[in-house]
Design a protein around this motif. Structure first.
Motif, mmCIF file in Angstrom:
data_model
loop_
_atom_site.group_PDB
_atom_site.id
_atom_site.type_symbol
_atom_site.label_atom_id
_atom_site.label_comp_id
_atom_site.label_asym_id
_atom_site.label_seq_id
_atom_site.Cartn_x
_atom_site.Cartn_y
_atom_site.Cartn_z
ATOM 1 N N ASN A 324 -0.515 3.775 -26.899
ATOM 2 C CA ASN A 324 -0.625 3.428 -28.356
ATOM 3 C C ASN A 324 -0.259 4.641 -29.334
ATOM 4 O O ASN A 324 0.369 4.215 -30.346
ATOM 5 C CB ASN A 324 -2.095 3.105 -28.641
ATOM 6 C CG ASN A 324 -2.494 1.777 -28.024
ATOM 7 O OD1 ASN A 324 -1.718 1.041 -27.765
ATOM 8 N ND2 ASN A 324 -3.990 1.831 -27.753
ATOM 9 N N ALA A 325 -0.572 5.747 -29.255
ATOM 10 C CA ALA A 325 0.012 6.837 -29.907
ATOM 11 C C ALA A 325 1.357 6.970 -29.872
ATOM 12 O O ALA A 325 2.063 7.146 -30.974
ATOM 13 C CB ALA A 325 -0.584 8.105 -29.664
ATOM 14 N N MET A 326 2.089 6.761 -28.636
ATOM 15 C CA MET A 326 3.484 6.652 -28.661
ATOM 16 C C MET A 326 4.242 5.510 -29.295
ATOM 17 O O MET A 326 5.237 5.676 -29.995
ATOM 18 C CB MET A 326 3.948 6.732 -27.014
ATOM 19 C CG MET A 326 3.661 8.058 -26.284
ATOM 20 S SD MET A 326 3.827 8.115 -24.603
ATOM 21 C CE MET A 326 5.650 8.196 -24.700
ATOM 22 N N VAL A 327 3.694 4.442 -29.154
ATOM 23 C CA VAL A 327 4.240 3.167 -29.802
ATOM 24 C C VAL A 327 4.193 3.470 -31.371
ATOM 25 O O VAL A 327 5.012 3.058 -31.888
ATOM 26 C CB VAL A 327 3.488 2.036 -29.193
ATOM 27 C CG1 VAL A 327 3.793 0.850 -30.049
ATOM 28 C CG2 VAL A 327 3.670 1.759 -27.907
ATOM 29 N N ARG A 328 3.202 4.001 -31.920
ATOM 30 C CA ARG A 328 2.809 4.243 -33.390
ATOM 31 C C ARG A 328 3.783 4.945 -33.792
ATOM 32 O O ARG A 328 4.375 4.952 -34.910
ATOM 33 C CB ARG A 328 1.560 4.489 -33.411
ATOM 34 C CG ARG A 328 1.133 4.580 -35.067
ATOM 35 C CD ARG A 328 -0.400 4.912 -35.291
ATOM 36 N NE ARG A 328 -0.959 6.142 -34.657
ATOM 37 C CZ ARG A 328 -1.637 6.080 -33.700
ATOM 38 N NH1 ARG A 328 -1.878 5.146 -32.839
ATOM 39 N NH2 ARG A 328 -1.845 7.454 -33.104
ATOM 40 N N ARG A 329 4.191 6.106 -32.941
ATOM 41 C CA ARG A 329 4.978 7.381 -33.719
ATOM 42 C C ARG A 329 6.531 6.975 -33.209
ATOM 43 O O ARG A 329 7.378 7.477 -34.118
ATOM 44 C CB ARG A 329 4.803 8.391 -32.863
ATOM 45 C CG ARG A 329 3.081 9.082 -33.413
ATOM 46 C CD ARG A 329 2.884 10.376 -32.645
ATOM 47 N NE ARG A 329 1.346 10.575 -32.807
ATOM 48 C CZ ARG A 329 0.728 11.680 -32.180
ATOM 49 N NH1 ARG A 329 1.327 12.025 -30.906
ATOM 50 N NH2 ARG A 329 -0.356 11.839 -32.432
ATOM 51 N N PHE A 330 6.794 6.119 -32.401
ATOM 52 C CA PHE A 330 8.201 6.138 -32.034
ATOM 53 C C PHE A 330 9.184 5.336 -33.138
ATOM 54 O O PHE A 330 10.289 5.973 -33.366
ATOM 55 C CB PHE A 330 8.328 5.297 -30.693
ATOM 56 C CG PHE A 330 9.566 5.326 -29.928
ATOM 57 C CD1 PHE A 330 9.816 6.438 -29.367
ATOM 58 C CD2 PHE A 330 10.383 4.239 -29.845
ATOM 59 C CE1 PHE A 330 10.925 7.037 -28.844
ATOM 60 C CE2 PHE A 330 11.660 4.397 -28.954
ATOM 61 C CZ PHE A 330 11.874 5.852 -28.571
ATOM 62 N N PRO A 331 8.673 4.607 -33.882
ATOM 63 C CA PRO A 331 9.566 3.889 -34.914
ATOM 64 C C PRO A 331 9.830 5.222 -35.908
ATOM 65 O O PRO A 331 11.067 5.152 -36.397
ATOM 66 C CB PRO A 331 8.819 2.830 -35.559
ATOM 67 C CG PRO A 331 7.684 2.225 -34.391
ATOM 68 C CD PRO A 331 7.540 3.625 -33.687
ATOM 69 N N GLU A 332 8.821 5.804 -36.089
ATOM 70 C CA GLU A 332 9.067 7.089 -37.218
ATOM 71 C C GLU A 332 10.115 7.862 -36.610
ATOM 72 O O GLU A 332 10.940 8.502 -37.453
ATOM 73 C CB GLU A 332 7.713 7.759 -37.531
ATOM 74 C CG GLU A 332 6.791 6.779 -38.105
ATOM 75 C CD GLU A 332 5.340 7.525 -38.262
ATOM 76 O OE1 GLU A 332 5.210 8.693 -38.237
ATOM 77 O OE2 GLU A 332 4.549 6.693 -38.683
#
Length: 543
Positions: A324-332
């Motif tokens: 979830n942390a990776m998915v949340r940060r990846f677009p940024e």
């Protein structure tokens, strides 16, 4: 009759259910597939190559890839032109959304329009359709959560109270109550989980296989007629190296595959129970479960169960948090890379900048990606290897989009922006589901608490006084057996055991259902199950 019902299910319901499931799966994945086609066509790839690339991506685009594989086969094997192949696919697809998309695509190609601009416009249009599809699904889940309260809280409580009243009037209802606790509740909850799994199947992200980065030979099965001994030796060496990696760092393997903990935890309960029996700490027998149900069940069943469930839940939740942390940060990350590349900063230097302010596993993977490109000078292969390292299906899909789009286009900035929007859209869909399901998880948990409270009140307010009344003679010296309502033949210890066991069964089942509703993963419900089991044990310890 049963044969007629079976015939109806096999002949009509099953095919219809299969078609509906495929339609929903296509509708959910179609916006992302259109985005992939947009990224490919943006670099100048011809339409047939775009279709071929998409058809070879079943691991990331699921049923949509299967539909476009039909178009490619129609052209390459049967010699049809593109218009005929598109029309044939349009007539055969179960999805109304894909049907309309192919109709519009035929019109654009026939009129010589800009296919790239068409893909860009359609990706946003069908993203809205996918959101509507999920909203309909969430409404279905809300109805099912309410059915859960009726079927697994209200109905069992009604049956339990009714069977107890019958037993007070002289009837024997222990067998019926045992059937409800040990068969009715578990099988009903299992069926409910299967129903949720079937309904959720179209919304499950396809499990991405390892992307072929062109650096190693894929491990295909060896042809028996033309066996290559060198390849067999190579495959054996690769397998041996994987086992060595697991032995060198077993925790890394467990963090990636939480179910690996079962290899260690499953033997422990058997050794534990054997030790209890050998040391005679607690009587391990069927009679003990009736005479001292709370203590015996807790020591012999609950403790071993928690030994198995707690490690799986711990490592599963850790994996979910990392993903979830990776998915949340990846677009940024993709937006920053796109902006930096647009301003003229080379892609490798932009990766270095982003990896310095990123945190966690994503930062490590970004640094590895930067080093891979610097050392090997192959952006496409480095990106595909980066996607393999993340082990997050829809991020792997996004990385493949960047790799294929960047290979055909010199405008990496635009490709990164397209990928960022695709990832953000997927994250918004998952976040909206978690928010919508929060209230329904509360319904499941509150339903269990109501069930526990009623069972504890029944056990405390009825079984205790009944036991005292059964042991005391009447005021006139008339025996209890001669009264209209007799308490002497009521197996109170058996009822107490059945009540306690029903609470444990409800705790495990309710937790798994809550996880399935929230994250579409039963393992995510283990934390709720552990909490409910602990609450049930604590409640009965004081009854």
């Amino acid at each position: 009759s049963p044969p007629a019902a079976t015939t109806w299910l096999v002949r009509y319901h099953y095919p219809r259910n299969t078609v509906d499931s495929r339609e929903r799966a296509i509708n959910v994945m179609l916006p992302h597939a259109i985005t992939y086609m947009y990224a490919m066509s943006y670099g100048g790839t011809n339409l047939l190559e775009v279709f071929r690339s998409l058809s070879q991506s079943a691991d990331t685009y699921g049923e949509v890839a299967a539909e476009f594989d039909m178009i490619v086969r129609d052209m390459e094997l049967f010699g049809n032109d593109m218009f005929t192949a598109l029309r044939n696919a349009r007539n055969l697809t179960p999805s109304g959304n894909l049907e309309r998309f192919l109709d519009d695509l035929v019109s654009v190609v026939d009129s010589g329009g800009d296919v790239t601009a068409f893909f860009e416009d359609q990706s946003a249009t069908y993203a809205e359709a996918a959101n509507e599809e999920q909203e309909d699904f969430l409404e279905t889940l809300s109805v099912l959560s309410e059915l859960f309260i009726v079927g697994f809280v209200a109905a069992p409580l009604f049956l339990i109270v009714t069977l107890m009243v019958i037993s007070f009037l002289g009837g024997s209802t222990v067998d019926q109550l045992a059937l409800l606790v040990y068969a009715g509740l578990p099988l009903g909850m299992l069926g409910f989980l299967v129903l949720l799994d079937v309904l959720s199947a179209p919304f499950v992200q396809p499990a991405a296989d390892e992307l072929d980065d062109g650096r190693s030979t894929p491990l295909a099965p060896v042809d028996a007629e033309n066996e290559d001994e060198r390849f067999a030796a190579y495959a054996k060496t690769r397998k041996y190296e994987r086992y060595q990696a697991i032995l060198r760092d077993p925790l890394a393997a467990i963090r990636e595959h939480p179910l690996y903990t079962l290899a260690v935890t499953i033997p422990l309960p058997f050794a534990y129970v054997a030790a209890l029996a050998a040391l005679d700490v607690v009587a391990v027998s069927l009679a003990a479960f009736s005479t001292t149900p709370v203590v015996t069940t807790t020591v012999v069943v609950v403790v071993p169960l928690l030994v198995v469930l707690v490690p799986v839940s711990y490592f599963h939740e850790g994996k979910r948090r990392r993903e979830n942390a990776m998915v949340r940060r990846f677009p940024e990350v993709l937006n920053v890379l796109s902006s930096a590349n647009y301003m003229g900063i080379p892609f490798v230097d932009a990766l270095g900048l982003v990896s310095r302010w990123s945190k966690g596993a994503l930062a490590e993977d970004l640094r590895a990606l930067r080093n891979d490109i610097e050392w090997n000078h192959d952006v496409t292969a480095a990106l595909l290897a980066f996607g393999n390292r993340m082990h997050v299906p829809h991020l792997t899909r996004t990385v493949k989009l960047i790799a294929e789009g960047g290979r055909t286009s010199g405008d990496m900035s635009r490709i990164l922006a397209i990928a960022a929007e695709d990832t953000r859209a997927r994250y918004r869909i998952e976040r909206s589901r978690r928010r919508a399901m929060g209230s329904y998880i509360a319904i499941v948990v509150i339903g269990y608490l109501v069930y526990l409270m009623v069972i504890v009140l029944v056990a405390a307010s009825f079984l205790g006084p009944i036991a005292e009344a059964a042991s005391a003679p009447t005021a006139a010296g008339v025996p209890q057996s001669s009264l209209p309502v007799s308490f002497t033949n009521i197996p109170l210890d058996t009822y107490r055991a059945l009540f306690y066991h029903s609470v444990l069964v409800m705790g495990v089942g309710s937790g798994l259902l809550a996880g399935k509703l929230a994250d579409n993963a039963a393992l995510s419900g283990l934390k709720y199950s552990i909490f409910m089991i602990a609450l049930g044990v604590a409640a009965f310890m004081f009854v």
